[in-house]
Design a protein around this motif. Structure first.
Motif, PDB file in Angstrom:
ATOM      1  N   SER A  30     -42.286  69.874 -25.851  1.00  0.00           N
ATOM      2  CA  SER A  30     -43.071  69.393 -24.598  1.00  0.00           C
ATOM      3  C   SER A  30     -42.240  68.241 -23.878  1.00  0.00           C
ATOM      4  CB  SER A  30     -44.404  69.260 -24.837  1.00  0.00           C
ATOM      5  OG  SER A  30     -44.574  68.198 -25.570  1.00  0.00           O
ATOM      6  N   GLY A  31     -41.863  67.560 -24.744  1.00  0.00           N
ATOM      7  CA  GLY A  31     -41.113  66.197 -24.697  1.00  0.00           C
ATOM      8  C   GLY A  31     -41.951  65.190 -24.416  1.00  0.00           C
ATOM      9  N   VAL A  32     -43.200  65.523 -25.208  1.00  0.00           N
ATOM     10  CA  VAL A  32     -44.232  64.479 -25.571  1.00  0.00           C
ATOM     11  C   VAL A  32     -44.419  64.561 -27.036  1.00  0.00           C
ATOM     12  CG1 VAL A  32     -46.524  63.805 -25.417  1.00  0.00           C
ATOM     13  CG2 VAL A  32     -45.435  64.805 -23.481  1.00  0.00           C
ATOM     14  N   ASP A  33     -44.263  63.175 -27.518  1.00  0.00           N
ATOM     15  CA  ASP A  33     -44.217  63.012 -29.149  1.00  0.00           C
ATOM     16  C   ASP A  33     -45.643  63.170 -29.594  1.00  0.00           C
ATOM     17  OD1 ASP A  33     -43.652  62.210 -31.807  1.00  0.00           O
ATOM     18  OD2 ASP A  33     -43.744  60.111 -31.202  1.00  0.00           O
ATOM     19  N   LEU A  34     -46.102  64.362 -30.144  1.00  0.00           N
ATOM     20  CA  LEU A  34     -47.202  64.691 -30.440  1.00  0.00           C
ATOM     21  C   LEU A  34     -47.283  65.055 -31.967  1.00  0.00           C
ATOM     22  CD1 LEU A  34     -50.483  65.167 -29.644  1.00  0.00           C
ATOM     23  CD2 LEU A  34     -49.649  67.689 -29.352  1.00  0.00           C
ATOM     24  N   LYS A  35     -47.978  64.171 -32.796  1.00  0.00           N
ATOM     25  CA  LYS A  35     -48.251  64.501 -34.252  1.00  0.00           C
ATOM     26  C   LYS A  35     -48.842  65.833 -34.453  1.00  0.00           C
ATOM     27  CE  LYS A  35     -50.622  60.807 -34.923  1.00  0.00           C
ATOM     28  NZ  LYS A  35     -51.595  59.896 -35.549  1.00  0.00           N
ATOM     29  N   LEU A  36     -48.166  66.578 -35.461  1.00  0.00           N
ATOM     30  CA  LEU A  36     -48.640  68.034 -35.758  1.00  0.00           C
ATOM     31  C   LEU A  36     -49.036  68.373 -37.080  1.00  0.00           C
ATOM     32  CD1 LEU A  36     -45.861  70.021 -33.364  1.00  0.00           C
ATOM     33  CD2 LEU A  36     -48.315  69.550 -32.859  1.00  0.00           C
ATOM     34  N   ASP A  37     -49.056  67.292 -37.962  1.00  0.00           N
ATOM     35  CA  ASP A  37     -49.405  67.422 -39.409  1.00  0.00           C
ATOM     36  C   ASP A  37     -50.769  68.220 -39.365  1.00  0.00           C
ATOM     37  OD1 ASP A  37     -50.064  65.108 -38.196  1.00  0.00           O
ATOM     38  OD2 ASP A  37     -50.510  64.371 -40.371  1.00  0.00           O
ATOM     39  N   CYS A  38     -51.625  67.990 -38.524  1.00  0.00           N
ATOM     40  CA  CYS A  38     -53.010  68.666 -38.409  1.00  0.00           C
ATOM     41  C   CYS A  38     -53.392  69.950 -37.943  1.00  0.00           C
ATOM     42  CB  CYS A  38     -53.988  67.612 -38.178  1.00  0.00           C
ATOM     43  SG  CYS A  38     -54.120  66.156 -39.053  1.00  0.00           S
ATOM     44  N   VAL A  39     -52.036  70.460 -37.450  1.00  0.00           N
ATOM     45  CA  VAL A  39     -52.224  72.006 -36.933  1.00  0.00           C
ATOM     46  C   VAL A  39     -51.439  73.010 -38.055  1.00  0.00           C
ATOM     47  CG1 VAL A  39     -50.804  73.416 -35.355  1.00  0.00           C
ATOM     48  CG2 VAL A  39     -51.248  71.033 -34.722  1.00  0.00           C
ATOM     49  N   LEU A  40     -52.760  73.675 -38.658  1.00  0.00           N
ATOM     50  CA  LEU A  40     -52.636  74.352 -39.567  1.00  0.00           C
ATOM     51  C   LEU A  40     -52.281  75.962 -39.616  1.00  0.00           C
ATOM     52  CD1 LEU A  40     -56.028  73.258 -41.445  1.00  0.00           C
ATOM     53  CD2 LEU A  40     -53.664  72.225 -41.477  1.00  0.00           C
ATOM     54  N   PRO A  41     -51.234  76.521 -40.278  1.00  0.00           N
ATOM     55  CA  PRO A  41     -50.663  77.968 -40.318  1.00  0.00           C
ATOM     56  C   PRO A  41     -51.528  78.652 -40.982  1.00  0.00           C
ATOM     57  CG  PRO A  41     -49.288  76.685 -41.734  1.00  0.00           C
ATOM     58  CD  PRO A  41     -50.100  75.649 -41.067  1.00  0.00           C
ATOM     59  N   ILE A  42     -52.764  79.100 -40.246  1.00  0.00           N
ATOM     60  CA  ILE A  42     -53.710  79.955 -41.144  1.00  0.00           C
ATOM     61  C   ILE A  42     -54.138  80.953 -40.441  1.00  0.00           C
ATOM     62  CG2 ILE A  42     -54.422  78.057 -42.634  1.00  0.00           C
ATOM     63  CD1 ILE A  42     -56.907  77.283 -40.610  1.00  0.00           C
ATOM     64  N   LEU A  43     -53.763  81.137 -39.059  1.00  0.00           N
ATOM     65  CA  LEU A  43     -54.228  82.368 -38.448  1.00  0.00           C
ATOM     66  C   LEU A  43     -53.344  83.621 -38.684  1.00  0.00           C
ATOM     67  CD1 LEU A  43     -54.754  80.920 -35.075  1.00  0.00           C
ATOM     68  CD2 LEU A  43     -56.471  81.390 -36.751  1.00  0.00           C
ATOM     69  N   GLU A  44     -53.828  84.836 -38.583  1.00  0.00           N
ATOM     70  CA  GLU A  44     -52.920  86.096 -38.672  1.00  0.00           C
ATOM     71  C   GLU A  44     -51.689  86.045 -37.722  1.00  0.00           C
ATOM     72  OE1 GLU A  44     -52.939  88.097 -40.899  1.00  0.00           O
ATOM     73  OE2 GLU A  44     -54.560  87.313 -41.863  1.00  0.00           O
ATOM     74  N   ALA A  45     -51.941  85.481 -36.698  1.00  0.00           N
ATOM     75  CA  ALA A  45     -50.976  85.637 -35.719  1.00  0.00           C
ATOM     76  C   ALA A  45     -51.351  84.640 -34.729  1.00  0.00           C
ATOM     77  CB  ALA A  45     -50.921  86.945 -34.745  1.00  0.00           C
ATOM     78  N   MET A  46     -50.235  84.221 -33.792  1.00  0.00           N
ATOM     79  CA  MET A  46     -50.547  82.940 -32.796  1.00  0.00           C
ATOM     80  C   MET A  46     -51.333  83.677 -31.769  1.00  0.00           C
ATOM     81  SD  MET A  46     -49.573  80.019 -32.297  1.00  0.00           S
ATOM     82  CE  MET A  46     -49.108  78.636 -30.927  1.00  0.00           C
ATOM     83  N   PRO A  47     -52.383  82.937 -31.147  1.00  0.00           N
ATOM     84  CA  PRO A  47     -53.300  83.472 -29.851  1.00  0.00           C
ATOM     85  C   PRO A  47     -52.242  83.172 -28.759  1.00  0.00           C
ATOM     86  CG  PRO A  47     -54.278  81.762 -31.210  1.00  0.00           C
ATOM     87  CD  PRO A  47     -53.020  81.715 -31.976  1.00  0.00           C
ATOM     88  N   SER A  48     -52.382  84.379 -27.729  1.00  0.00           N
ATOM     89  CA  SER A  48     -51.769  84.225 -26.504  1.00  0.00           C
ATOM     90  C   SER A  48     -52.499  84.620 -25.490  1.00  0.00           C
ATOM     91  CB  SER A  48     -50.573  85.265 -26.748  1.00  0.00           C
ATOM     92  OG  SER A  48     -51.118  86.553 -26.887  1.00  0.00           O
ATOM     93  N   ALA A  49     -52.025  84.115 -24.171  1.00  0.00           N
ATOM     94  CA  ALA A  49     -52.601  84.693 -22.984  1.00  0.00           C
ATOM     95  C   ALA A  49     -51.696  85.091 -21.795  1.00  0.00           C
ATOM     96  CB  ALA A  49     -53.654  83.326 -22.425  1.00  0.00           C
ATOM     97  N   VAL A  50     -52.261  85.703 -21.000  1.00  0.00           N
ATOM     98  CA  VAL A  50     -51.179  86.035 -19.661  1.00  0.00           C
ATOM     99  C   VAL A  50     -52.234  85.404 -18.599  1.00  0.00           C
ATOM    100  CG1 VAL A  50     -50.367  87.542 -18.141  1.00  0.00           C
ATOM    101  CG2 VAL A  50     -50.053  87.981 -20.739  1.00  0.00           C
ATOM    102  N   ILE A  51     -51.524  84.673 -17.745  1.00  0.00           N
ATOM    103  CA  ILE A  51     -52.457  84.136 -16.648  1.00  0.00           C
ATOM    104  C   ILE A  51     -51.805  84.522 -15.026  1.00  0.00           C
ATOM    105  CG2 ILE A  51     -53.378  82.129 -15.531  1.00  0.00           C
ATOM    106  CD1 ILE A  51     -53.038  80.729 -18.385  1.00  0.00           C
ATOM    107  N   LEU A  52     -52.450  85.389 -14.502  1.00  0.00           N
ATOM    108  CA  LEU A  52     -52.118  85.596 -13.104  1.00  0.00           C
ATOM    109  C   LEU A  52     -52.672  84.675 -12.393  1.00  0.00           C
ATOM    110  CD1 LEU A  52     -52.780  89.618 -13.472  1.00  0.00           C
ATOM    111  CD2 LEU A  52     -50.685  88.214 -14.234  1.00  0.00           C
ATOM    112  N   TYR A  53     -51.471  84.182 -11.417  1.00  0.00           N
ATOM    113  CA  TYR A  53     -51.976  83.172 -10.225  1.00  0.00           C
ATOM    114  C   TYR A  53     -51.537  83.276  -8.958  1.00  0.00           C
ATOM    115  CZ  TYR A  53     -48.010  80.495 -10.233  1.00  0.00           C
ATOM    116  OH  TYR A  53     -46.787  79.811 -10.134  1.00  0.00           O
ATOM    117  N   ASN A  54     -52.436  83.040  -8.121  1.00  0.00           N
ATOM    118  CA  ASN A  54     -52.064  83.142  -6.464  1.00  0.00           C
ATOM    119  C   ASN A  54     -52.679  82.061  -5.775  1.00  0.00           C
ATOM    120  OD1 ASN A  54     -53.136  84.198  -3.657  1.00  0.00           O
ATOM    121  ND2 ASN A  54     -50.930  84.627  -4.066  1.00  0.00           N
ATOM    122  N   LYS A  55     -51.907  80.986  -5.704  1.00  0.00           N
ATOM    123  CA  LYS A  55     -52.596  79.780  -4.992  1.00  0.00           C
ATOM    124  C   LYS A  55     -53.523  79.216  -5.987  1.00  0.00           C
ATOM    125  CE  LYS A  55     -50.870  80.844  -0.384  1.00  0.00           C
ATOM    126  NZ  LYS A  55     -51.128  80.881   0.865  1.00  0.00           N
ATOM    127  N   GLY A  56     -54.710  79.200  -5.401  1.00  0.00           N
ATOM    128  CA  GLY A  56     -55.985  78.284  -6.081  1.00  0.00           C
ATOM    129  C   GLY A  56     -56.645  79.590  -6.941  1.00  0.00           C
TER     130      GLY A  56
END
Length: 306
Positions: free
Chosen positions: A81-107
């Protein structure tokens, strides 16, 4: 509470988001569509968005979340992201990565989300407790894995801010403990039922928060403070053309908390937050389009003549 640099704990989802610009919603069927700059894929999620924004504004942030068990490439993306964020408390414990598809049109937007097993997997409460002790503010979504923080925030007397996606009857029945524990509640108009003012006063009577922020989309926000027992409406401000409103609420909430912890003044905090989010919606992507504090001050002097 007035500090130079806030110490925040942020707990919530992180996911891979594919944002698609469409011509209209609902989306009419076409067998094939090819448009330049139509599809953007990056890391998102309410927890990640808030953590990135708070870190951008200069705060010390512990981000508590979960990714897939085979998440080495996912963790690398969180660091892109370009932002220095600590990630040591992000745990790899899910079966897979959550995901989303977002359709957008203006607002307008439509979100298709798959959180995998994130609703049923628990987070190590000992890690929560280890990191909460020195924080100025705890910021959570109403995800199930965040529930232990309700008691911990009370135990260690830490202000608790909750970002609520919806405030309908079902949400109040299943997530009422989050609302009752919260000192600060944020919810957007698109996720409420009925009149916004009635919803706000009903929630304030029922849950007794110190601060309640109700986003009104293009109409601005409502700000309630228990200290004054009053609601003030703030109009939306314009610093950018609207490109994509995904992440607008997370940006507004994060900036509000940053300035509230820094100054203790909710009215000034909401003005700054409106500026921060108004600029954000001119960009696509969770980590794009953040104002600096200097830019916020410049815009504030123009818009509110201060």
């Amino acid at each position: 509470m007035v500090v130079d640099m806030g110490k925040f704990m942020v707990a919530g989802f992180v996911q891979i988001e594919t944002i698609v610009k469409v011509e209209a919603l609902p989306l009419p069927y076409e067998k094939f569509v090819s448009v330049p700059d139509m599809v953007h894929t990056n890391v998102g999620g309410d927890g990640y968005s808030q953590a990135i924004a708070l870190r951008w504004l200069g705060n010390d942030v512990d981000f508590m979340s979960m990714v897939g068990k085979n998440g080495h490439d996912q963790m690398a993306r969180l660091n892109s992201s370009g932002v220095d964020l600590k990630l040591d408390c992000v745990l790899p414990i899910l079966e897979a990565m959550p995901s989303a598809v977002i359709l957008y049109n203006k607002g307008e937007r439509q979100i298709l989300e798959d959180v995998k097993d994130a609703r049923s997997v628990t987070y190590d409460e000992a890690i929560f407790e280890e990191h909460i002790k020195d924080k100025d503010m705890v910021v959570i979504s109403d995800a199930n894995f965040c529930r232990p923080l309700l008691g911990l925030a009370q135990k260690y007397k830490k202000p608790l801010a909750v970002n609520v996606r919806r405030i309908n009857e079902e949400k109040q029945r299943t997530k009422g403990d989050f609302l009752k524990a919260a000192d600060i509640i944020y919810v957007s108009e698109g996720d409420i039922e009925g009149d916004p003012y009635e919803c706000l006063w009903d929630c304030c009577e029922k849950y007794d928060p110190e601060i309640f922020i109700l986003g009104l989309g293009r109409k601005g926000v409502l700000l309630y403070t228990k200290e004054e027992n009053n609601v003030i409406k703030y109009q939306r401000v314009k610093t950018n053309e609207i490109v994509n409103t995904v992440g607008e609420g997370d940006a507004l909430f994060s900036a509000f908390l940053h300035y509230y912890v820094k100054t203790g003044n909710p009215k000034e905090a909401i003005k700054n937050a409106l500026l921060f989010s108004s600029y954000k919606i001119g960009f696509v992507g969770t980590s794009n389009g953040f104002m600096t504090e200097e830019q916020i001050e410049q815009w504030k002097s123009l818009i509110w003549k201060q």
